[in-house]
Design a protein around this motif. Structure first.
Motif, PDB file in Angstrom:
ATOM      1  N   PRO A 108      71.438 -64.046 -16.312  1.00  0.00           N
ATOM      2  CA  PRO A 108      70.135 -63.452 -15.977  1.00  0.00           C
ATOM      3  C   PRO A 108      69.006 -64.494 -16.048  1.00  0.00           C
ATOM      4  CG  PRO A 108      70.772 -62.838 -18.205  1.00  0.00           C
ATOM      5  CD  PRO A 108      71.885 -63.673 -17.662  1.00  0.00           C
ATOM      6  N   TYR A 109      68.026 -64.369 -15.155  1.00  0.00           N
ATOM      7  CA  TYR A 109      66.838 -65.237 -15.214  1.00  0.00           C
ATOM      8  C   TYR A 109      65.687 -64.558 -14.476  1.00  0.00           C
ATOM      9  CZ  TYR A 109      67.404 -66.767 -10.316  1.00  0.00           C
ATOM     10  OH  TYR A 109      67.482 -66.800  -8.943  1.00  0.00           O
ATOM     11  N   LEU A 122      60.595 -64.580  -1.314  1.00  0.00           N
ATOM     12  CA  LEU A 122      61.788 -64.117  -0.584  1.00  0.00           C
ATOM     13  C   LEU A 122      62.119 -62.667  -0.934  1.00  0.00           C
ATOM     14  CD1 LEU A 122      64.084 -67.264  -0.887  1.00  0.00           C
ATOM     15  CD2 LEU A 122      62.964 -66.448   1.170  1.00  0.00           C
ATOM     16  N   LEU A 123      61.868 -62.316  -2.194  1.00  0.00           N
ATOM     17  CA  LEU A 123      62.139 -60.949  -2.647  1.00  0.00           C
ATOM     18  C   LEU A 123      60.997 -59.987  -2.285  1.00  0.00           C
ATOM     19  CD1 LEU A 123      63.553 -61.834  -6.180  1.00  0.00           C
ATOM     20  CD2 LEU A 123      64.886 -60.915  -4.286  1.00  0.00           C
ATOM     21  N   GLY A 124      59.905 -60.560  -1.733  1.00  0.00           N
ATOM     22  CA  GLY A 124      58.763 -59.730  -1.351  1.00  0.00           C
ATOM     23  C   GLY A 124      57.937 -59.291  -2.541  1.00  0.00           C
ATOM     24  N   LEU A 125      57.929 -60.104  -3.619  1.00  0.00           N
ATOM     25  CA  LEU A 125      57.204 -59.737  -4.836  1.00  0.00           C
ATOM     26  C   LEU A 125      55.915 -60.552  -4.970  1.00  0.00           C
ATOM     27  CD1 LEU A 125      60.204 -59.788  -7.341  1.00  0.00           C
ATOM     28  CD2 LEU A 125      59.180 -57.755  -6.345  1.00  0.00           C
ATOM     29  N   GLU A 126      54.873 -59.920  -5.447  1.00  0.00           N
ATOM     30  CA  GLU A 126      53.624 -60.624  -5.764  1.00  0.00           C
ATOM     31  C   GLU A 126      53.845 -61.476  -7.020  1.00  0.00           C
ATOM     32  OE1 GLU A 126      50.921 -60.595  -3.991  1.00  0.00           O
ATOM     33  OE2 GLU A 126      51.384 -58.977  -2.580  1.00  0.00           O
ATOM     34  N   LYS A 127      52.992 -62.504  -7.199  1.00  0.00           N
ATOM     35  CA  LYS A 127      53.131 -63.429  -8.329  1.00  0.00           C
ATOM     36  C   LYS A 127      53.135 -62.709  -9.674  1.00  0.00           C
ATOM     37  CE  LYS A 127      51.457 -67.957  -9.763  1.00  0.00           C
ATOM     38  NZ  LYS A 127      50.440 -69.000  -9.567  1.00  0.00           N
ATOM     39  N   GLU A 128      52.279 -61.667  -9.790  1.00  0.00           N
ATOM     40  CA  GLU A 128      52.162 -60.965 -11.067  1.00  0.00           C
ATOM     41  C   GLU A 128      53.332 -60.020 -11.338  1.00  0.00           C
ATOM     42  OE1 GLU A 128      49.365 -59.261  -7.932  1.00  0.00           O
ATOM     43  OE2 GLU A 128      49.832 -61.216  -8.776  1.00  0.00           O
ATOM     44  N   LYS A 129      54.233 -59.845 -10.328  1.00  0.00           N
ATOM     45  CA  LYS A 129      55.373 -58.941 -10.525  1.00  0.00           C
ATOM     46  C   LYS A 129      56.682 -59.706 -10.747  1.00  0.00           C
ATOM     47  CE  LYS A 129      53.439 -55.192  -7.724  1.00  0.00           C
ATOM     48  NZ  LYS A 129      53.556 -54.452  -6.456  1.00  0.00           N
ATOM     49  N   LEU A 130      56.572 -60.980 -11.140  1.00  0.00           N
ATOM     50  CA  LEU A 130      57.772 -61.814 -11.267  1.00  0.00           C
ATOM     51  C   LEU A 130      58.486 -61.667 -12.613  1.00  0.00           C
ATOM     52  CD1 LEU A 130      56.626 -65.132  -9.543  1.00  0.00           C
ATOM     53  CD2 LEU A 130      58.040 -63.322  -8.590  1.00  0.00           C
ATOM     54  N   ASN A 131      58.123 -60.629 -13.381  1.00  0.00           N
ATOM     55  CA  ASN A 131      58.762 -60.458 -14.697  1.00  0.00           C
ATOM     56  C   ASN A 131      60.025 -59.607 -14.626  1.00  0.00           C
ATOM     57  OD1 ASN A 131      57.443 -58.152 -14.054  1.00  0.00           O
ATOM     58  ND2 ASN A 131      56.614 -57.751 -16.104  1.00  0.00           N
ATOM     59  N   ILE A 132      60.610 -59.486 -13.421  1.00  0.00           N
ATOM     60  CA  ILE A 132      61.880 -58.751 -13.289  1.00  0.00           C
ATOM     61  C   ILE A 132      63.040 -59.708 -13.568  1.00  0.00           C
ATOM     62  CG2 ILE A 132      60.948 -57.116 -11.591  1.00  0.00           C
ATOM     63  CD1 ILE A 132      62.708 -58.797  -9.543  1.00  0.00           C
ATOM     64  N   THR A 133      64.241 -59.151 -13.778  1.00  0.00           N
ATOM     65  CA  THR A 133      65.439 -59.974 -14.041  1.00  0.00           C
ATOM     66  C   THR A 133      66.362 -59.939 -12.835  1.00  0.00           C
ATOM     67  OG1 THR A 133      65.312 -59.484 -16.398  1.00  0.00           O
ATOM     68  CG2 THR A 133      67.419 -60.272 -15.569  1.00  0.00           C
ATOM     69  N   ILE A 134      66.728 -61.112 -12.347  1.00  0.00           N
ATOM     70  CA  ILE A 134      67.786 -61.203 -11.335  1.00  0.00           C
ATOM     71  C   ILE A 134      68.868 -62.135 -11.900  1.00  0.00           C
ATOM     72  CG2 ILE A 134      66.297 -60.680  -9.360  1.00  0.00           C
ATOM     73  CD1 ILE A 134      66.216 -63.662  -8.708  1.00  0.00           C
ATOM     74  N   TYR A 135      69.970 -62.311 -11.155  1.00  0.00           N
ATOM     75  CA  TYR A 135      71.116 -63.049 -11.715  1.00  0.00           C
ATOM     76  C   TYR A 135      71.520 -64.206 -10.812  1.00  0.00           C
ATOM     77  CZ  TYR A 135      71.545 -59.029 -14.827  1.00  0.00           C
ATOM     78  OH  TYR A 135      71.295 -58.053 -15.761  1.00  0.00           O
ATOM     79  N   GLN A 136      72.149 -65.206 -11.446  1.00  0.00           N
ATOM     80  CA  GLN A 136      72.692 -66.335 -10.684  1.00  0.00           C
ATOM     81  C   GLN A 136      74.137 -66.601 -11.119  1.00  0.00           C
ATOM     82  OE1 GLN A 136      70.037 -69.543 -11.580  1.00  0.00           O
ATOM     83  NE2 GLN A 136      70.673 -69.731 -13.716  1.00  0.00           N
ATOM     84  N   ALA A 137      74.866 -67.329 -10.266  1.00  0.00           N
ATOM     85  CA  ALA A 137      76.283 -67.614 -10.532  1.00  0.00           C
ATOM     86  C   ALA A 137      76.415 -68.760 -11.527  1.00  0.00           C
ATOM     87  CB  ALA A 137      76.978 -67.976  -9.224  1.00  0.00           C
ATOM     88  N   THR A 138      77.417 -68.669 -12.406  1.00  0.00           N
ATOM     89  CA  THR A 138      77.737 -69.788 -13.314  1.00  0.00           C
ATOM     90  C   THR A 138      79.201 -70.193 -13.138  1.00  0.00           C
ATOM     91  OG1 THR A 138      77.978 -68.156 -15.100  1.00  0.00           O
ATOM     92  CG2 THR A 138      75.946 -69.407 -15.058  1.00  0.00           C
ATOM     93  N   GLY A 139      80.137 -69.313 -13.492  1.00  0.00           N
ATOM     94  CA  GLY A 139      81.566 -69.628 -13.350  1.00  0.00           C
ATOM     95  C   GLY A 139      82.298 -69.534 -14.675  1.00  0.00           C
ATOM     96  N   CYS A 140      83.466 -68.869 -14.647  1.00  0.00           N
ATOM     97  CA  CYS A 140      84.297 -68.738 -15.847  1.00  0.00           C
ATOM     98  C   CYS A 140      85.750 -68.590 -15.396  1.00  0.00           C
ATOM     99  CB  CYS A 140      83.864 -67.517 -16.671  1.00  0.00           C
ATOM    100  SG  CYS A 140      84.132 -65.929 -15.826  1.00  0.00           S
TER     101      CYS A 140
END
Length: 576
Positions: free
Chosen positions: A461-462, A471-489
């Protein structure tokens, strides 16, 4: 109280209304020429599912049954029974309770006294074996999954190089000795299926042979072999797929059918001459993966309702568009499976038939017999169809016949190679279909792509940065959401992704859009009208999947063009 008499399986299934008397009669006649049990035959004939037979037998024999696809297996139980015994008697150890010394054993035939006696003798008198009913193919799949896959490719290669027989790989494939190259091809095919690959590429270079699997839409190199192996390997693949082994200068197509883990797997084989020898690619067609329930396609509730409304219209064309390997065929089969009932005559014309389906009349295009798409549709129209599926609209003749079928009261499904749903309209105009014929005869257009799903075990999560927020269509002040990125295991082979999901855009045509099409309005005008009616683009559907944690923004950007999102974000900012 007297025990309730047990009914024969066939009679029980008829009483439950699962099969008809006719279907039972067919299975019993088939059983005279086969050593298979009735339940297995009914499953092979497509009259019932394995789960239905398992539940009926469980009820009839008053025995516990298990669905192995949803079972958590006890690792200590796997140490009690060897893979060889499990495969020989079609059994699988589920759970071992140490205090009571009780082993729960999944069996496809709980009345197999020989198997039970052998296992009890092997385990000793103190261990109590409790048989539990399970499906045959489920057991075979579980054996391969949990005991580890032991077709030793390295062992076979060592045998070819040294002449020493690798008994471990020999035992796994067959009880008799067979040529190591024959076993090598079998092992590679089984290994690709085990890894969930959709394609196997055999690519000869100047000094070596590269073998790659396409897993989750991305090619991954698996092995490199010495060039000297390739000539014999290519001949073996050609023999298996009924190709001409003497022909090496012309392209050829073939098909292989094998049974793996108790389920049939088909391979569509293509040989292409290249500078360093023949390049052979196999497309893996797994029937169990090929048909997905409509509500499992991953559509939002509103979009799913829209698709069902499109399917409810009795005549017209529904097109599924997208590049090769974007899951168009799977979506079409899912749609056909949804509408497939005894009251509807569904006929298909495909190149070739990929997944056999019950009650559907499926025909392969055959150029040699002058059965092309246009002639095939012409012939099918005389077979009283309600629904027609055409593998692909690729020329003016096929398009003309497809629209003629739609205009005469048939529901027609087909695929088209375009990048978007709206892009299908200029493509049809380019083929030569008149705009006033397109207008009013297309029910809707579905465009789709396949994206890799983030591995649930290691996704990180980040919080998105400003550019990602755009790209997500979010305003600067709404960037406190959590999205995910790939790592690998280890669960995802250190790729960060495991499995795939579809993203779709559904364009339902109405009178306003038909009017624009009829007067050849530019695509930008058609798009603006569609968006005003709530049309959701592929990019927006992909972003929905990022926000719900299914995939990463990087993966969406790999699959669809997100530059429009940045432009529209910038336009909205400047307007405000």
């Amino acid at each position: 109280m007297a025990e309730q008499p047990k009914l024969p399986l066939g009679k029980l299934l008829v009483l439950k209304g699962v099969i008809s008397d006719d279907q039972l009669r067919i299975a019993l006649l088939e059983q005279k020429h086969s050593s298979l049990p009735l339940g297995k035959l009914l499953t092979n004939l497509g009259f019932v599912t394995e789960a239905t037979v398992r539940e009926a037998l469980s009820e009839n024999l008053n025995q516990q049954s298990a669905d192995l696809s949803h079972m958590v297996v006890d690792p200590s139980s796997l140490k009690l029974i060897s893979k060889d015994i499990a495969k020989r008697y079609h059994v699988f150890p589920l759970d071992f309770d140490k205090p009571s010394l009780t082993l729960k054993l999944a069996m496809s035939d709980t009345n197999n006294i020989v198997a039970l006696d052998q296992i009890r003798a092997m385990l000793g008198k103190d261990v109590i074996v409790t048989p539990i009913l399970a499906g045959d193919s489920e057991i075979m799949r579980a054996i391969d999954q949990y005991f580890g896959f032991e077709l030793s490719i390295d062992g076979i290669l060592h045998e070819i190089e040294t002449g020493e027989i690798d008994y471990q790989s020999l035992q796994t494939v067959s009880d008799e000795y067979s040529q190591p190259l024959v076993r090598l091809i079998d092992a590679l095919l089984a290994d690709a299926v085990q890894h969930g690959a959709s394609d196997i590429h055999f690519e000869p270079e100047q000094f070596f042979l590269r073998i790659r699997y396409r897993i989750d839409g991305v090619l991954r190199q698996i092995r490199s072999l010495h060039k000297t192996y390739w000539a014999a390997m290519a001949v073996r693949l050609k023999v298996m797929s009924s190709m001409n082994i003497a022909e090496t200068r012309a392209p050829q197509d073939g098909r292989i059918s094998i049974t793996f883990s108790g389920r049939p797997i088909d391979f569509r084989v293509s040989a292409q001459p290249t500078a360093h020898g023949e390049n052979i690619v196999l497309r893996i067609l797994d029937r169990q993966k090929g048909i997905v329930a409509l509500d499992k396609l991953g559509l939002e509730e509103n979009e799913l309702t829209l698709l069902k409304l499109m399917l409810a219209r009795p005549d017209g064309i529904i097109l599924v568009t997208g590049p090769t390997g974007s899951g168009k065929t799977t979506t079409l089969y899912s749609i056909l499976n949804h509408i497939n009932t005894e009251s509807v005559n569904i006929m298909t014309l495909e190149d070739p038939v990929e997944y056999p389906m019950n009650m559907i009349r499926q025909t392969s295009v055959n150029e040699a017999a002058k059965m092309d798409f246009a002639n095939g549709i012409r012939s099918m129209m005389r077979q009283d169809p309600d629904v027609i599926l055409i593998g692909e609209i690729r020329d003016a003749d096929t398009a003309e016949m497809a629209f003629r079928a739609a205009m005469t009261g048939h529901q027609v499904y087909s695929t088209l190679h375009t990048n978007s749903a709206i892009g299908a309209i200029p493509r049809l105009l380019d083929i030569g279909v008149l705009p006033d014929i397109i207008a009013g005869n297309i029910i809707g257009i579905v465009a789709q792509r396949l994206m890799r799903k983030l591995c649930p075990h290691c996704k990180q999560p980040y919080q998105p940065e400003v550019m990602e927020g755009r790209l997500l269509g979010l305003e600067k002040e709404k960037l406190n959401i959590t999205i995910y990125q790939a790592t690998g295991c280890e669960h995802c082979n250190y790729q960060g992704y495991k499995g795939r999901i579809a993203i779709m855009e559904l364009l339902k045509l109405d009178s306003d859009l038909d009017e624009l099409i009829a007067r050849r309005a530019p695509a930008i005008e058609v798009r603006a009208m569609a968006l005003s009616k709530g049309f959701i683009t592929l990019a927006e559907d992909g972003i929905r999947r990022v926000l719900d944690g299914s995939t990463s923004l990087e993966e969406v950007a790999r699959v669809v063009d997100l530059t429009d999102k940045v432009r529209s974000f910038a336009r909205n900012r400047s307007n405000s």
